[in-house]
Design an enzyme around this catalytic site. Structure first.
Site, PDB file in Angstrom:
ATOM      1  N   HIS A   1      -0.745  -0.086  -9.835  1.00  0.00           N
ATOM      2  CA  HIS A   1      -1.310  -0.944  -9.077  1.00  0.00           C
ATOM      3  C   HIS A   1      -1.729  -2.235  -9.722  1.00  0.00           C
ATOM      4  O   HIS A   1      -3.047  -2.450  -9.871  1.00  0.00           O
ATOM      5  CB  HIS A   1      -2.419  -0.083  -8.376  1.00  0.00           C
ATOM      6  CG  HIS A   1      -2.800  -1.051  -7.052  1.00  0.00           C
ATOM      7  ND1 HIS A   1      -3.489  -0.346  -5.974  1.00  0.00           N
ATOM      8  CD2 HIS A   1      -2.975  -2.250  -6.749  1.00  0.00           C
ATOM      9  CE1 HIS A   1      -3.494  -1.021  -4.979  1.00  0.00           C
ATOM     10  NE2 HIS A   1      -3.284  -2.370  -5.298  1.00  0.00           N
TER      11      HIS A   1
ATOM     12  N   GLU B   1      -3.114   7.479  -5.137  1.00  0.00           N
ATOM     13  CA  GLU B   1      -3.271   6.916  -6.608  1.00  0.00           C
ATOM     14  C   GLU B   1      -4.337   7.611  -7.204  1.00  0.00           C
ATOM     15  O   GLU B   1      -5.490   7.834  -6.383  1.00  0.00           O
ATOM     16  CB  GLU B   1      -3.745   5.141  -6.468  1.00  0.00           C
ATOM     17  CG  GLU B   1      -2.133   4.499  -5.985  1.00  0.00           C
ATOM     18  CD  GLU B   1      -2.499   3.251  -5.819  1.00  0.00           C
ATOM     19  OE1 GLU B   1      -3.747   2.769  -6.120  1.00  0.00           O
ATOM     20  OE2 GLU B   1      -1.797   2.538  -5.087  1.00  0.00           O
TER      21      GLU B   1
ATOM     22  N   ARG C   1       0.886  -1.092  -0.135  1.00  0.00           N
ATOM     23  CA  ARG C   1      -0.058   0.219  -0.113  1.00  0.00           C
ATOM     24  C   ARG C   1       0.955   1.168   0.079  1.00  0.00           C
ATOM     25  O   ARG C   1       1.824   1.197   0.647  1.00  0.00           O
ATOM     26  CB  ARG C   1      -0.803   0.156   1.242  1.00  0.00           C
ATOM     27  CG  ARG C   1      -2.111  -1.000   1.125  1.00  0.00           C
ATOM     28  CD  ARG C   1      -3.145  -0.481   0.185  1.00  0.00           C
ATOM     29  NE  ARG C   1      -4.318  -1.457   0.099  1.00  0.00           N
ATOM     30  CZ  ARG C   1      -4.205  -2.371  -0.603  1.00  0.00           C
ATOM     31  NH1 ARG C   1      -3.320  -2.615  -1.616  1.00  0.00           N
ATOM     32  NH2 ARG C   1      -5.302  -2.923  -0.881  1.00  0.00           N
TER      33      ARG C   1
HETATM   34  C1  DGY Z   1      -5.471  -6.242  -3.199  1.00  0.00           C
HETATM   35  O1  DGY Z   1      -5.982  -7.337  -3.422  1.00  0.00           O
HETATM   36  O2  DGY Z   1      -5.538  -5.782  -2.246  1.00  0.00           O
HETATM   37  C2  DGY Z   1      -4.758  -5.530  -4.405  1.00  0.00           C
HETATM   38  O3  DGY Z   1      -4.244  -4.162  -3.894  1.00  0.00           O
HETATM   39  C3  DGY Z   1      -5.827  -4.827  -5.461  1.00  0.00           C
HETATM   40  O4  DGY Z   1      -6.934  -4.308  -4.676  1.00  0.00           O
END
Ligand code: DGY
Length: 324
Positions: free
Chosen positions: A285, A266, A237
């Protein structure tokens, strides 16, 4: 029962719901909905299959307290007020394990791409800056036999460690809340303190969830303790890193490079200085973004909603307390 699916998902996930008798409403425009639009859409349904990172905060949950279950098509659930969902008796599920391999692939891709400045050099070609064979220009560094430090060694971190060991015989060290004996046995991972992780790693890869304890954990003080030749990789994250401190550390040469599949915020602003740096690779991402993995995530989310529809507990439940 009726389900709202907040963005398009692979057809097998939809089929799973329909063939088991659920009525499905999909946001067919596949555009991100505002919170009010999502609240409106949920008024007509009993269950939500949520795609993406829309803030499912207390306001959302209070406005949708009739929901009997929320299945997230993600492993992360930092965008959901889990305490509020639990207090309202709404079970929430996520999609662990099925995305570990794909996400570890992106961490590996970034590690290698940063070490060879690959994205930046590929851009040089596109921009007509490939003039001659340059012996000394923008040299990379090699990964063979180096130390990979994993912050948050769970399933994704272990998958990356296996790949890094097989490809480059990297030494694996890690820092977690608790020991990971499976990884210690499987890849000879060594548990170290956070300080030692910073000091000893040639590459640090982040695989933690976002929580008050991990938010901005990699900041000015952390970067200064890392090797000047080190690379940081983040597929977890964006907020685990203090991005302004990262920019500063890279500009001052306190660390060597960074590979980011997640940023804060983001999407990343086009004017972000990180986008101009030769030793930085940024992806939008895409950790779990393969046909195979997104299909498995969609089916897993659908099966969690089917469990609710059949009066059973969700299979990948995040807030178990809801059933107590
Ligand atoms: C997750 O699965 O948490 C990825 O970051 C995509 O949302």
């Amino acid at each position: 029962m009726k389900v709202f699916i907040s963005r398009n998902i692979p057809q097998p996930g939809i089929d799973e719901l329909i063939k088991n008798g659920l009525e499905v409403i999909i946001n067919t425009d596949d555009k991100k909905l505002s919170q009010e639009e999502l609240i409106q859409a949920c008024q007509q349904v009993d269950l939500l299959l949520n795609v993406g990172h829309a803030d499912l905060n207390n306001h959302f949950l209070q406005s949708c307290k009739h929901l009997q279950g929320i299945a997230l098509a993600s492993v992360g659930y930092d965008h959901v007020d889990i305490n509020a969902a639990t207090a309202l008796g709404i079970p929430v599920s996520n999609t662990p394990e099925v995305l570990s391999g794909a996400t570890a692939d992106v961490a590996f891709l970034l590690m290698l791409a940063v070490s060879r400045k690959a994205f930046f050099r590929a851009n040089d070609v596109r921009e007509g800056k490939w003039n001659d064979f340059e012996f000394m220009q923008d040299l990379g560094i090699e990964l063979n036999g180096k130390t990979l430090g994993i912050y948050g060694l769970g399933r994704i971190g272990l998958d990356l460690a296996i790949k890094a060991k097989a490809a480059y015989n990297m030494n694996i060290i890690y820092h977690n809340r608790s020991r990971n004996e499976v990884a210690e046995n499987q890849v000879d991972a060594h548990y170290v303190s956070f300080e030692d992780l910073l000091a000893q790693s040639d590459v640090i890869s982040l695989h933690t969830n976002l929580s008050p304890a991990t938010q901005f954990k990699f900041d000015k003080e952390a970067f200064i303790k890392m090797k000047k030749t080190s690379i940081i990789i983040n597929t977890a994250r964006g907020k685990v890193i203090n991005e302004l401190d990262l920019i500063d550390a890279l500009q001052k040469g306190e660390i060597w490079g960074a590979g980011l599949d997640v940023t804060d915020p983001e999407p990343m602003s086009l004017t972000n200085p990180l986008l101009q740096m030769s030793n930085v690779c940024v992806l939008p991402h895409i950790g779990s973004a393969t046909i195979e993995t997104r299909t498995k995530m969609a089916i897993m989310a659908a099966n969690n909603l089917l469990a609710v529809a059949k009066g059973n507990a969700m299979l990948q439940i995040v807030n178990k307390e809801v059933y107590q």
